[in-house]
Design an enzyme around this catalytic site. Structure first.
Site, PDB file in Angstrom:
ATOM      1  N   ARG A  76       0.863  -1.190   0.000  1.00 17.24           N
ATOM      2  CA  ARG A  76       0.000   0.000   0.000  1.00 17.24           C
ATOM      3  C   ARG A  76       0.897   1.235   0.000  1.00 17.24           C
ATOM      4  O   ARG A  76       1.733   1.388   0.898  1.00 17.24           O
ATOM      5  CB  ARG A  76      -0.904  -0.030   1.236  1.00 17.24           C
ATOM      6  CG  ARG A  76      -1.719   1.214   1.395  1.00 17.24           C
ATOM      7  CD  ARG A  76      -2.772   1.123   2.512  1.00 17.24           C
ATOM      8  NE  ARG A  76      -3.359   2.437   2.602  1.00 17.24           N
ATOM      9  CZ  ARG A  76      -3.273   3.245   3.661  1.00 17.24           C
ATOM     10  NH1 ARG A  76      -2.701   2.836   4.770  1.00 17.24           N
ATOM     11  NH2 ARG A  76      -3.788   4.450   3.619  1.00 17.24           N
ATOM     12  N   HIS A 120      -2.720  10.992   0.928  1.00 20.59           N
ATOM     13  CA  HIS A 120      -2.153  10.724   2.241  1.00 20.59           C
ATOM     14  C   HIS A 120      -1.405  11.989   2.666  1.00 20.59           C
ATOM     15  O   HIS A 120      -0.192  11.993   2.841  1.00 20.59           O
ATOM     16  CB  HIS A 120      -1.244   9.490   2.202  1.00 20.59           C
ATOM     17  CG  HIS A 120      -0.942   8.883   3.542  1.00 20.59           C
ATOM     18  ND1 HIS A 120      -1.056   7.526   3.789  1.00 20.59           N
ATOM     19  CD2 HIS A 120      -0.528   9.430   4.703  1.00 20.59           C
ATOM     20  CE1 HIS A 120      -0.696   7.277   5.042  1.00 20.59           C
ATOM     21  NE2 HIS A 120      -0.364   8.423   5.625  1.00 20.59           N
ATOM     22  N   GLU A 165      -7.168   8.368   6.469  1.00 20.36           N
ATOM     23  CA  GLU A 165      -7.395   8.943   7.804  1.00 20.36           C
ATOM     24  C   GLU A 165      -7.932  10.373   7.773  1.00 20.36           C
ATOM     25  O   GLU A 165      -7.236  11.325   8.165  1.00 20.36           O
ATOM     26  CB  GLU A 165      -6.103   8.871   8.632  1.00 20.36           C
ATOM     27  CG  GLU A 165      -5.570   7.464   8.761  1.00 20.36           C
ATOM     28  CD  GLU A 165      -4.304   7.352   9.611  1.00 20.36           C
ATOM     29  OE1 GLU A 165      -3.734   8.395   9.952  1.00 20.36           O
ATOM     30  OE2 GLU A 165      -3.903   6.229   9.932  1.00 20.36           O
ATOM     31  N   ASN A 291      -7.283   1.450   9.885  1.00 23.64           N
ATOM     32  CA  ASN A 291      -5.957   1.629  10.485  1.00 23.64           C
ATOM     33  C   ASN A 291      -6.148   1.580  11.991  1.00 23.64           C
ATOM     34  O   ASN A 291      -6.877   2.401  12.560  1.00 23.64           O
ATOM     35  CB  ASN A 291      -5.354   2.990  10.111  1.00 23.64           C
ATOM     36  CG  ASN A 291      -4.993   3.073   8.644  1.00 23.64           C
ATOM     37  OD1 ASN A 291      -5.111   2.090   7.911  1.00 23.64           O
ATOM     38  ND2 ASN A 291      -4.538   4.232   8.211  1.00 23.64           N
ATOM     39  N   TYR A 293      -4.235   1.176  15.778  1.00 21.22           N
ATOM     40  CA  TYR A 293      -2.997   1.157  16.568  1.00 21.22           C
ATOM     41  C   TYR A 293      -3.257   0.952  18.056  1.00 21.22           C
ATOM     42  O   TYR A 293      -2.503   0.275  18.734  1.00 21.22           O
ATOM     43  CB  TYR A 293      -2.242   2.486  16.392  1.00 21.22           C
ATOM     44  CG  TYR A 293      -1.615   2.634  15.029  1.00 21.22           C
ATOM     45  CD1 TYR A 293      -0.314   2.205  14.782  1.00 21.22           C
ATOM     46  CD2 TYR A 293      -2.331   3.185  13.971  1.00 21.22           C
ATOM     47  CE1 TYR A 293       0.263   2.337  13.527  1.00 21.22           C
ATOM     48  CE2 TYR A 293      -1.767   3.321  12.711  1.00 21.22           C
ATOM     49  CZ  TYR A 293      -0.472   2.891  12.498  1.00 21.22           C
ATOM     50  OH  TYR A 293       0.094   3.007  11.245  1.00 21.22           O
ATOM     51  N   GLU A 350      -3.366  -0.487   8.194  1.00 18.86           N
ATOM     52  CA  GLU A 350      -2.193  -0.037   8.948  1.00 18.86           C
ATOM     53  C   GLU A 350      -2.275  -0.591  10.361  1.00 18.86           C
ATOM     54  O   GLU A 350      -3.340  -0.578  10.978  1.00 18.86           O
ATOM     55  CB  GLU A 350      -2.117   1.494   9.078  1.00 18.86           C
ATOM     56  CG  GLU A 350      -1.582   2.210   7.882  1.00 18.86           C
ATOM     57  CD  GLU A 350      -1.446   3.721   8.114  1.00 18.86           C
ATOM     58  OE1 GLU A 350      -1.174   4.142   9.253  1.00 18.86           O
ATOM     59  OE2 GLU A 350      -1.642   4.457   7.140  1.00 18.86           O
TER      60      GLU A 350
HETATM   61  O1  IFM Z   1       2.864   7.421   9.991  1.00 26.23           O
HETATM   62  C1  IFM Z   1       1.495   7.412  10.201  1.00 26.23           C
HETATM   63  C2  IFM Z   1       0.754   7.267   8.901  1.00 26.23           C
HETATM   64  O2  IFM Z   1       1.102   8.249   7.979  1.00 26.23           O
HETATM   65  C3  IFM Z   1      -0.730   7.351   9.126  1.00 26.23           C
HETATM   66  N1  IFM Z   1      -1.149   6.460  10.160  1.00 26.23           N
HETATM   67  C4  IFM Z   1      -0.403   6.422  11.404  1.00 26.23           C
HETATM   68  C5  IFM Z   1       1.074   6.282  11.105  1.00 26.23           C
HETATM   69  C6  IFM Z   1       1.872   6.237  12.420  1.00 26.23           C
HETATM   70  O3  IFM Z   1       1.713   7.406  13.134  1.00 26.23           O
END
Ligand code: IFM
Length: 445
Positions: A76, A120, A165, A291, A293, A350
């Site tokens: 990606r 992005h 995002e 995405n 985290y 992500e």
């Molecule tokens: O680096 C970023 C990415 O550009 C978008 N999502 C989170 C990642 C980590 O912070």
């Protein structure tokens, strides 16, 4: 077998143009808002900029070699709008597009499926000077840019994402001021969020027109909010956090109005919505892309000790202070799948962990990243067991890169980059990920 992923599962990594390409003045590329923002004093750690980043504009073949070494079958990446339309809305720069042509062809030769993100975060500065995403002219400019990119690459690229995002694009960049363009104005941020969603909906049919039988959608970053305690006040606070951070972006894409609780909360700052906008935003998507985290743990300051909690004090965290919580991925996607069962394919686009990695004797030992990924891959196995049609996983990131306001101090890569020499070295996590991808199963750490 219980640790096996389905045949054809996509194993990849993700990157973004400004974070890896460098070459910010090469071949007619225009200036982006990140070039401008990073050049301002105090905005990025260490005064770093996206030049040369990982120098991928010239070293993309090395990057593909790393993907091959990890047995990846997908990648990606994003396209830099200022390379393609340097002033945002005018002449298309064919030389800029040539770069992506070469990249897509080289990926094809390597048997790697490209998933291309159109936006992005590197908006042409000329458009920002004209009002940026708060102006509806930028929606038209995005349609023009989408047309140029998909007309050139649509024969070979069959997976597209309009935006990465939108929460970060709008709120981080225009309300919190931590990202380009660095504004601190909630009303502007909410107008940006709305216009970005309209631009997404406007671009979807253009993508389909130029890329037959493609899969198209949008990539959302969701951070599910959990109440610190099961009190009414904390539950209400968590509902509000979910509404502002997550549902504000998802609901309109899925054909719903903006969540009422957030709308009421924003008061006079809510965006202007033109006739037909909500219908434009609501385009059928071919996949759900998340995405993920971390989670947020929220607490109503009025209901307890007076301080907002962003995570539990005892939480296991990354060097960015993000709690490691794989169960949040399972909870969130299970809930969302039950709400949107018509979406046929579900992806993690992500997920990854920043650590203070060090290259010692040619090796980077990063067991904590392996444990992090192992936990999240196991969460995907749980989702598959629960019937969610998970189709692929893109680890953030292929290699250490320009981590926005954190510059080069926050390393997310599966490959370590020595930014003085541009040498790439697979970390232990990258070697382990290569086994997962080759065997298509959850290999023990
Ligand atoms: O680096 C970023 C990415 O550009 C978008 N999502 C989170 C990642 C980590 O912070």
């Amino acid at each position: 077998m219980h640790d096996q992923f389905p045949p054809g599962f996509l194993w990849g990594t993700a990157t973004a143009s400004y974070q890896i390409e460098g070459a910010t003045a090469a071949d007619g590329r225009g200036q982006s808002i990140w070039d401008r923002f990073a050049a301002m004093s105090g905005k990025v750690a260490g005064g770093a900029t996206g030049d040369p980043a990982c120098d991928s504009y010239y070293r993309y073949r090395d990057d593909i070699a790393i993907m091959k070494a990890m047995n990846n079958n997908a990648y990606r990446f994003s396209i830099a709008w200022p390379r393609v339309v340097p002033d945002g809305g005018g002449t298309v720069n064919g030389t800029g597009l040539d770069y992506y042509d070469r990249l897509v062809d080289a990926l094809g030769d390597a048997g790697i499926v490209p998933l291309v993100t159109l936006y992005h975060w590197d908006l042409p500065q000329a458009l920002q000077d004209d009002g940026g995403w708060a102006s509806r002219n930028t929606i038209d400019a995005f349609a023009w840019y989408t047309e140029a990119v998909t007309a050139r690459l649509g024969d070979r690229v069959k997976m597209w994402a309009t935006f990465n995002e939108p929460w970060c694009v709008s709120m981080l960049g225009n309300e919190l001021g931590q990202h380009a363009p660095g504004l601190q104005d909630r009303a502007v941020a909410l107008q940006v969020a709305h216009n970005v969603l309209v631009a997404h909906g406007t671009a979807m049919p253009i993508i389909r027109a130029h890329s037959s039988n493609c899969k198209a959608g949008i990539v959302l970053n969701m951070t599910p909010a959990y109440p610190a305690q099961e009190t009414e006040a904390d539950l209400r606070r968590a509902a509000l956090a979910n509404a502002t951070h997550n549902e504000w972006f998802l609901d309109p894409v899925m054909g719903r109005p903006y969540p009422q609780i957030a709308w009421d909360h924003y008061g006079a700052d809510v965006p202007e919505i033109a006739a037909g906008d909500m219908g434009t935003i609501h385009q059928p998507v071919d996949y759900f892309a998340l995405n993920y985290y971390t989670r947020q743990v929220v607490h109503d300051p009025a209901g307890g000790d007076g301080k907002p909690l962003h995570r539990r004090d005892d939480a296991n965290v990354s060097d960015r202070d993000w709690e490691i919580f794989p169960a949040g991925l399972t909870d969130l996607l299970t809930r969302l799948y039950h709400r949107h069962p018509h979406i046929p394919e579900w992806y993690v686009t992500e997920n990854g962990m920043s650590l203070p990695d060090r290259l010692v004797d040619g090796r980077v030992r990063d067991p904590r990243r392996i444990a992090y990924l192992h936990g999240h891959f196991a969460a995907v196995l749980d989702l598959l067991k629960a019937g969610v049609p998970m189709k692929g996983y893109f680890v953030w990131s292929l290699m250490d890169n320009f981590e926005w306001a954190f510059g080069y101090d926050s390393r997310f890569g599966l490959a370590y980059v020595d930014f003085r020499t541009q040498e790439r070295t697979l970390k232990d996590s990258g070697l382990w990920y290569g086994r997962v991808a080759a065997e298509n199963r959850l290999v023990a750490p």
